[in-house]
Design a protein around this motif. Structure first.
Motif, mmCIF file in Angstrom:
data_model
loop_
_atom_site.group_PDB
_atom_site.id
_atom_site.type_symbol
_atom_site.label_atom_id
_atom_site.label_comp_id
_atom_site.label_asym_id
_atom_site.label_seq_id
_atom_site.Cartn_x
_atom_site.Cartn_y
_atom_site.Cartn_z
ATOM 1 N N VAL A 188 12.985 0.611 -12.943
ATOM 2 C CA VAL A 188 14.300 0.056 -13.284
ATOM 3 C C VAL A 188 14.568 -1.305 -12.663
ATOM 4 O O VAL A 188 15.407 -2.059 -13.171
ATOM 5 N N LYS A 189 13.877 -1.652 -11.586
ATOM 6 C CA LYS A 189 14.184 -2.918 -10.905
ATOM 7 C C LYS A 189 13.988 -4.128 -11.813
ATOM 8 O O LYS A 189 14.666 -5.148 -11.647
ATOM 9 N N TYR A 190 13.104 -4.021 -12.797
ATOM 10 C CA TYR A 190 12.848 -5.154 -13.690
ATOM 11 C C TYR A 190 13.981 -5.365 -14.691
ATOM 12 O O TYR A 190 14.122 -6.459 -15.250
ATOM 13 N N PHE A 191 14.788 -4.338 -14.911
ATOM 14 C CA PHE A 191 15.891 -4.466 -15.861
ATOM 15 C C PHE A 191 17.067 -5.256 -15.279
ATOM 16 O O PHE A 191 18.054 -5.504 -15.986
ATOM 17 N N PHE A 192 16.960 -5.639 -14.022
ATOM 18 C CA PHE A 192 17.959 -6.531 -13.442
ATOM 19 C C PHE A 192 18.013 -7.833 -14.234
ATOM 20 O O PHE A 192 19.057 -8.477 -14.337
ATOM 21 N N ASN A 193 16.851 -8.196 -14.807
ATOM 22 C CA ASN A 193 16.768 -9.361 -15.687
ATOM 23 C C ASN A 193 17.155 -8.922 -17.098
ATOM 24 O O ASN A 193 16.467 -8.118 -17.711
ATOM 25 N N PRO A 194 18.263 -9.441 -17.657
ATOM 26 C CA PRO A 194 18.707 -9.002 -18.988
ATOM 27 C C PRO A 194 17.737 -9.343 -20.109
ATOM 28 O O PRO A 194 17.866 -8.813 -21.217
ATOM 29 N N GLU A 195 16.746 -10.206 -19.857
ATOM 30 C CA GLU A 195 15.757 -10.536 -20.875
ATOM 31 C C GLU A 195 14.715 -9.432 -21.045
ATOM 32 O O GLU A 195 13.992 -9.406 -22.036
ATOM 33 N N VAL A 196 14.632 -8.538 -20.080
ATOM 34 C CA VAL A 196 13.627 -7.473 -20.117
ATOM 35 C C VAL A 196 14.147 -6.301 -20.943
ATOM 36 O O VAL A 196 15.219 -5.761 -20.684
ATOM 37 N N GLY A 197 13.358 -5.932 -21.951
ATOM 38 C CA GLY A 197 13.729 -4.808 -22.805
ATOM 39 C C GLY A 197 12.898 -3.574 -22.565
ATOM 40 O O GLY A 197 13.313 -2.466 -22.915
ATOM 41 N N ALA A 198 11.686 -3.750 -21.977
ATOM 42 C CA ALA A 198 10.800 -2.608 -21.763
ATOM 43 C C ALA A 198 9.928 -2.849 -20.539
ATOM 44 O O ALA A 198 9.578 -3.988 -20.229
ATOM 45 N N VAL A 199 9.586 -1.759 -19.870
ATOM 46 C CA VAL A 199 8.725 -1.825 -18.684
ATOM 47 C C VAL A 199 7.685 -0.715 -18.761
ATOM 48 O O VAL A 199 8.031 0.462 -18.926
ATOM 49 N N SER A 200 6.428 -1.093 -18.648
ATOM 50 C CA SER A 200 5.341 -0.113 -18.589
ATOM 51 C C SER A 200 5.052 0.236 -17.140
ATOM 52 O O SER A 200 4.901 -0.650 -16.298
ATOM 53 N N GLY A 201 4.969 1.519 -16.847
ATOM 54 C CA GLY A 201 4.520 1.940 -15.534
ATOM 55 C C GLY A 201 3.007 1.905 -15.460
ATOM 56 O O GLY A 201 2.325 1.516 -16.415
ATOM 57 N N HIS A 202 2.471 2.313 -14.313
ATOM 58 C CA HIS A 202 1.014 2.389 -14.137
ATOM 59 C C HIS A 202 0.592 3.852 -14.193
ATOM 60 O O HIS A 202 1.156 4.686 -13.485
ATOM 61 N N THR A 203 -0.395 4.156 -15.003
ATOM 62 C CA THR A 203 -0.841 5.541 -15.165
ATOM 63 C C THR A 203 -2.299 5.704 -14.780
ATOM 64 O O THR A 203 -3.160 4.945 -15.227
ATOM 65 N N ASP A 204 -2.553 6.699 -13.942
ATOM 66 C CA ASP A 204 -3.915 7.097 -13.600
ATOM 67 C C ASP A 204 -4.218 8.452 -14.231
ATOM 68 O O ASP A 204 -3.308 9.163 -14.682
ATOM 69 N N VAL A 205 -5.490 8.805 -14.250
ATOM 70 C CA VAL A 205 -5.915 10.062 -14.869
ATOM 71 C C VAL A 205 -5.758 11.213 -13.873
ATOM 72 O O VAL A 205 -6.321 11.173 -12.778
ATOM 73 N N PHE A 206 -5.003 12.219 -14.240
ATOM 74 C CA PHE A 206 -4.730 13.356 -13.369
ATOM 75 C C PHE A 206 -5.963 14.236 -13.172
ATOM 76 O O PHE A 206 -6.250 14.685 -12.065
ATOM 77 N N ASN A 207 -6.690 14.487 -14.252
ATOM 78 C CA ASN A 207 -7.843 15.402 -14.203
ATOM 79 C C ASN A 207 -9.168 14.649 -14.200
ATOM 80 O O ASN A 207 -10.138 15.070 -14.834
ATOM 81 N N ARG A 208 -9.220 13.552 -13.479
ATOM 82 C CA ARG A 208 -10.387 12.670 -13.526
ATOM 83 C C ARG A 208 -11.661 13.330 -13.017
ATOM 84 O O ARG A 208 -12.763 12.948 -13.401
ATOM 85 N N ASP A 209 -11.551 14.334 -12.133
ATOM 86 C CA ASP A 209 -12.742 14.945 -11.534
ATOM 87 C C ASP A 209 -13.287 16.117 -12.340
ATOM 88 O O ASP A 209 -14.192 16.813 -11.883
ATOM 89 N N THR A 210 -12.767 16.326 -13.543
ATOM 90 C CA THR A 210 -13.207 17.472 -14.346
ATOM 91 C C THR A 210 -14.655 17.331 -14.803
ATOM 92 O O THR A 210 -15.465 18.244 -14.649
ATOM 93 N N ASN A 211 -14.997 16.201 -15.373
ATOM 94 C CA ASN A 211 -16.367 15.967 -15.843
ATOM 95 C C ASN A 211 -16.589 14.465 -16.037
ATOM 96 O O ASN A 211 -15.705 13.645 -15.723
ATOM 97 N N LEU A 212 -17.744 14.108 -16.544
ATOM 98 C CA LEU A 212 -18.090 12.694 -16.713
ATOM 99 C C LEU A 212 -17.143 12.003 -17.694
ATOM 100 O O LEU A 212 -16.782 10.834 -17.506
ATOM 101 N N LEU A 213 -16.739 12.716 -18.740
ATOM 102 C CA LEU A 213 -15.847 12.128 -19.738
ATOM 103 C C LEU A 213 -14.510 11.723 -19.119
ATOM 104 O O LEU A 213 -14.004 10.624 -19.376
#
Length: 322
Positions: A176-201
């Motif tokens: 939400v901190k980026y919405f302080f700027n009224p020009e900002v309409g959308a913000v992407s968060g950072h996403t990591d893989v939760f089940n990364r240790d399951t297999n090679l894929l």
């Protein structure tokens, strides 16, 4: 857990970059024999390297403690009985004023125990956070679920979270901190893989997610033109979404109603007029396919939307830079 790249990982990473540059350098010598492919090779190399350069200039911003807009979590779900309870539970644990939070969960025609898991969790945390559960008996699709959440939302900022994704406690304040700027309409968060240790894929997807966010979205954010704020964790200013909601909901491609690429499409509608940025501190984790058949189906959907939306995004991106 976030993806960690140690010294050995960085060595391999830069070694790959070196190999790419070496191959492209050798390719230059083929320009005389095949000018088109030689030029194409150079162009692609410059494009890849530019992403790293622009990502370097991406800067985060500090949280403004006095700026705490009201938020609405919107979670459309179909057949996510294994994950939906944890997705919703995380909202009750965020470091943000409870009186400024509402949750809207849409059961989109599930045939498993998704609805029951929603209702159980709603009862479990009723003294901490209120959840509104919308039950659709017939599946309408993710886009309609997202739109329903927007229409029902009473708060300023909409945060879309996929039903198989889990946010960290500090995620909201860094979105939400980026919405302080009224020009900002959308913000992407950072996403990591939760089940990364399951297999090679899943391990391969973890690396891909890391690069997609830390390099590509960071680079695009430098210009305020993140081309896809993903459903796993992204926020939008509600009044800006309402401006284009009907056009987005009824989008057609080659005369056919669009039923895929909902997040990328919504982002493109927003950046026609407003900025879309990336917050590397707003962290979430998502469950990725652990079987190749599921992964292939997912990628087919993503690539179809990529083809459709890339032309739109390229035009908008070039127009804003120029």
């Amino acid at each position: 857990m976030p993806l960690k790249i140690n010294f050995g990982g960085w060595f391999v990473f830069f070694f790959i970059i070196y190999i790419i540059l070496f191959i492209k350098t050798v390719t230059v010598h083929s320009i005389e024999n095949n000018a088109f492919f030689g030029f194409y090779s150079i162009l692609i190399t410059l494009y890849i390297l530019s992403r790293f350069l622009f990502a370097y200039f991406h800067k985060s911003m500090p949280c403004a403690e006095s700026y705490q807009p009201s938020i609405t979590f919107v979670v459309p779900a179909k057949n996510e009985g294994d994950n939906i309870a944890e997705t919703l539970r995380r909202f009750s644990e965020v470091n943000y004023p409870r009186e400024k939070i509402e949750v809207i969960a849409i059961n989109d025609g599930s045939t498993d125990n998704t609805l029951q898991e929603m209702l159980n969790l709603k009862e479990e945390i009723k003294n901490v956070l209120k959840i509104e559960v919308v039950d659709w008996k017939v599946n309408r699709g993710k886009r309609h679920g997202m739109a329903e959440g927007v229409r029902r939302a009473k708060n300023e900022i909409i945060i879309f979270i996929d039903s198989d994704s889990f946010i960290d406690k500090d995620c909201v304040k860094h979105l939400v901190k980026y919405f302080f700027n009224p020009e900002v309409g959308a913000v992407s968060g950072h996403t990591d893989v939760f089940n990364r240790d399951t297999n090679l894929l899943t391990q391969m997807q973890a690396v891909r997610y890391y690069i997609a966010f830390k390099i590509y979205k960071a680079a695009e954010s430098t210009f305020g033109n993140v081309t896809c704020c993903p459903g796993c964790c992204s926020a939008y200013r509600k009044k800006y979404v309402l401006e284009i909601l009907d056009k987005w909901l009824n989008q057609k491609f080659l005369g056919v109603q669009c039923t895929y690429g909902d997040d990328r499409s919504l982002t493109n509608f927003i950046i026609k007029k407003y900025k879309a940025v990336y917050s590397s501190e707003a962290k979430a984790h998502t469950v990725v396919p652990d079987k190749f058949s599921k992964y292939l189906k997912q990628q087919q959907r993503w690539k179809k939307s990529w083809i459709r939306e890339t032309f739109i995004a390229s035009f908008l991106y070039g127009r804003k830079i120029l």
